[in-house]
Scaffold this active site. Structure first.
Site, PDB file in Angstrom:
ATOM      1  N   GLY A 173     -76.111  16.156  23.825  1.00  0.00           N
ATOM      2  CA  GLY A 173     -77.183  15.203  23.578  1.00  0.00           C
ATOM      3  C   GLY A 173     -78.547  15.879  23.470  1.00  0.00           C
ATOM      4  O   GLY A 173     -79.399  15.478  22.669  1.00  0.00           O
ATOM      5  N   THR A 174     -78.761  16.913  24.269  1.00  0.00           N
ATOM      6  CA  THR A 174     -80.056  17.605  24.255  1.00  0.00           C
ATOM      7  C   THR A 174     -80.312  18.212  22.880  1.00  0.00           C
ATOM      8  O   THR A 174     -81.373  18.010  22.271  1.00  0.00           O
ATOM      9  CB  THR A 174     -80.071  18.704  25.346  1.00  0.00           C
ATOM     10  N   GLN A 184     -75.880   7.210  26.752  1.00  0.00           N
ATOM     11  CA  GLN A 184     -75.269   6.418  27.830  1.00  0.00           C
ATOM     12  C   GLN A 184     -74.621   5.133  27.321  1.00  0.00           C
ATOM     13  O   GLN A 184     -73.961   4.437  28.094  1.00  0.00           O
ATOM     14  CB  GLN A 184     -76.326   6.076  28.905  1.00  0.00           C
ATOM     15  N   ALA A 188     -70.280  14.084  24.442  1.00  0.00           N
ATOM     16  CA  ALA A 188     -68.890  13.843  24.859  1.00  0.00           C
ATOM     17  C   ALA A 188     -68.707  13.738  26.369  1.00  0.00           C
ATOM     18  O   ALA A 188     -67.861  12.998  26.846  1.00  0.00           O
ATOM     19  CB  ALA A 188     -68.006  14.966  24.325  1.00  0.00           C
ATOM     20  N   HIS A 189     -69.532  14.472  27.134  1.00  0.00           N
ATOM     21  CA  HIS A 189     -69.164  14.622  28.549  1.00  0.00           C
ATOM     22  C   HIS A 189     -69.466  13.406  29.410  1.00  0.00           C
ATOM     23  O   HIS A 189     -69.031  13.337  30.553  1.00  0.00           O
ATOM     24  CB  HIS A 189     -69.786  15.890  29.136  1.00  0.00           C
ATOM     25  N   THR A 242     -70.217  29.079  14.370  1.00  0.00           N
ATOM     26  CA  THR A 242     -68.806  28.691  14.232  1.00  0.00           C
ATOM     27  C   THR A 242     -68.538  27.427  15.042  1.00  0.00           C
ATOM     28  O   THR A 242     -68.914  27.334  16.208  1.00  0.00           O
ATOM     29  CB  THR A 242     -67.899  29.851  14.717  1.00  0.00           C
ATOM     30  N   CYS A 264     -80.760  15.779  35.451  1.00  0.00           N
ATOM     31  CA  CYS A 264     -81.514  16.809  34.732  1.00  0.00           C
ATOM     32  C   CYS A 264     -82.964  16.943  35.206  1.00  0.00           C
ATOM     33  O   CYS A 264     -83.680  17.788  34.732  1.00  0.00           O
ATOM     34  CB  CYS A 264     -81.544  16.495  33.245  1.00  0.00           C
TER      35      CYS A 264
HETATM   36  C1  LIG Z   1     -79.811   9.556  28.082  1.00  0.00           C
HETATM   37  C2  LIG Z   1     -79.429  10.997  27.986  1.00  0.00           C
HETATM   38  N1  LIG Z   1     -79.785  11.707  26.908  1.00  0.00           N
HETATM   39  C3  LIG Z   1     -79.459  12.998  26.777  1.00  0.00           C
HETATM   40  C4  LIG Z   1     -78.738  13.652  27.748  1.00  0.00           C
HETATM   41  C5  LIG Z   1     -78.404  15.098  27.562  1.00  0.00           C
HETATM   42  O1  LIG Z   1     -77.095  15.253  27.073  1.00  0.00           O
HETATM   43  P1  LIG Z   1     -76.375  16.673  27.178  1.00  0.00           P
HETATM   44  O2  LIG Z   1     -76.175  16.949  28.636  1.00  0.00           O
HETATM   45  O3  LIG Z   1     -75.078  16.498  26.437  1.00  0.00           O
HETATM   46  O4  LIG Z   1     -77.247  17.673  26.533  1.00  0.00           O
HETATM   47  C6  LIG Z   1     -78.350  12.964  28.897  1.00  0.00           C
HETATM   48  C7  LIG Z   1     -77.622  13.650  29.984  1.00  0.00           C
HETATM   49  O5  LIG Z   1     -77.928  13.491  31.131  1.00  0.00           O
HETATM   50  C8  LIG Z   1     -78.707  11.592  29.026  1.00  0.00           C
HETATM   51  O6  LIG Z   1     -78.387  10.888  30.098  1.00  0.00           O
END
Ligand SMILES: Cc1ncc(COP(=O)(O)O)c(C=O)c1O
Length: 389
Positions: free
Chosen positions: A74-75, A180, A201-202, A238, A332
């Site tokens: 997501g980041t 989410q 995915a996680h 890759t 985070c």
């Molecule tokens: C709303 C939201 N966006 C982005 C992320 C970041 O995703 P990733 O850990 O896959 O980079 C998170 C993870 O905590 C999240 O809760």
């Protein structure tokens, strides 16, 4: 005396990989381990596996497979969305909500450093963006808006259909972080008035290290990682074929769960029972929006019965000593002295903003764990309140 096993109530931080996800990844590591760009049978096998995963994800979430770019999570997807879109636009104003995930904030600050104007969209006391600001925020020179669909810390859902439609009328690109939300409500992404959408995915029992950016085809999106031209030239490197296979399996599992429950997250009734058990306790108050919230998410602010805020990190550690894995704020954004920036943006004073607690549920909870959950959490919270108070 039987010892109760610990309960994992931190789905919004990461969800344990499901068995079919691990099986799909193992099969891909065994049969599709080659480089998908290689021009031989082994490479074709890997490329085929990657594209089948892309198609499965797109079909489950209702958009054409060609709109999906795989990336590391997501980041990265949010960085790709904002930096990739901005690289093709004249400089202007970017609007983000006051309660974005740090990933969007970081990308926004990069654009600010490059000369973009950054406007922060205020939220109300339950974390909903204040719609009274909408027209003002969409006026020129706004070119890009990013609003988090489901807030990870307080669970509030934003009215992204309304926001997206307004952005469209104003000719402004709209990105939403749906990390989410995906897997917790049925989605038809193509029909949404959203130009860019990110997920990972996680959070849904898939592998760590893979995410997705969905982008409309008519949108100019520059590469955010150069290299060998993979992922339609947007994201070099890759491809993680086995992770993509696990991602697809996780999405399909989540979709099947929603379908079996008639289009609703089957975790919601359990979350509602938990909330009903916790709310009467002195010193416990719900944070975020009551009606419009993620269905598997419960967040509270905790004080002593007489109203003294209790420190979130100590609450988490006290609950873990009692067998409950929960979180305070986002995984985070740890250790801010003035409390959670999200709760601060919602108007909580510094003390209370450090007293947030999040419990997020997942399908791994067994029937007996579900039955005992409300009582077990209430008892543990009461004990921790007494210990810290
Ligand atoms: C709303 C939201 N966006 C982005 C992320 C970041 O995703 P990733 O850990 O896959 O980079 C998170 C993870 O905590 C999240 O809760």
């Amino acid at each position: 005396m039987a010892v109760e096993s610990p309960l994992y109530l931190d789905a919004c931080a990461a969800a344990p990989p499901a068995e079919p996800v691990i099986a799909a990844m193992l099969a891909a590591y065994q049969g599709a381990w080659a480089n998908p760009s290689s021009l031989h049978g082994f490479g074709f096998e890997a490329a085929d596996c990657l594209e089948r995963s892309r198609q499965a994800i797109a079909a489950a979430l209702g958009f054409p497979a060609s709109w999906l770019t795989f990336c590391s999570g997501g980041t990265e997807a949010s960085h790709g969305a904002l930096l990739g879109a901005a690289s093709q636009l004249p400089q202007g104003r970017l609007v983000i909500s006051a309660i974005e995930h740090p990933a969007v904030q970081a990308a926004a600050h990069q654009l600010e450093a490059r000369g973009w104007e950054l406007a922060i969209w205020p939220v109300d006391g339950v974390g909903r963006v204040d719609m009274a600001w909408l027209d003002r925020l969409l006026a020129p020179p706004t070119r890009l808006v990013s609003v988090l669909w489901g807030q990870s810390e307080v669970g509030t859902l934003q009215p992204i259909e309304t926001i997206g439609a307004a952005c469209r009328r104003a000719g402004v690109l709209f990105h939403s972080d749906a990390v989410q939300v995906v897997g917790h409500q049925p989605l038809a992404i193509e029909a949404l008035p959203v130009d860019l959408l990110t997920f990972t995915a996680h959070k849904i029992q898939g592998p760590r290290g893979i995410g997705a950016l969905v982008a409309r085809p008519d949108l100019a999106l520059g590469a955010w990682i150069g290299g060998g031209g993979q992922e339609a030239g947007r994201r070099g490197g890759t491809e993680a074929v086995a992770l993509a296979a696990g991602f697809a399996a996780a999405i399909e599992l989540a979709q099947a769960r929603l379908q079996d429950a008639g289009g609703h997250d089957p975790l919601q009734p359990l979350r509602d029972r938990l909330l009903a058990a916790l709310e009467p306790l002195a010193g416990v108050s719900l944070s975020g929006c009551r009606q419009r919230r993620l269905p598997h998410h419960l967040s509270v602010v905790l004080t002593t019965p007489s109203g003294t805020p209790l420190p979130g990190r100590q609450l988490v550690s006290g609950l873990w000593q009692r067998g409950l894995a929960v979180s305070s704020g986002t995984a985070c954004a740890r250790g801010q002295a003035s409390g959670s920036p999200v709760l601060r943006a919602m108007g909580y004073p510094p003390g209370l903003a450090g007293s947030g607690l999040r419990l997020s549920l997942g399908p791994w909870l067994t029937a007996s764990q579900r039955d005992s959950l409300p009582e077990r959490v209430s008892a543990a919270l009461g004990a921790v309140q007494a210990e810290l108070g």
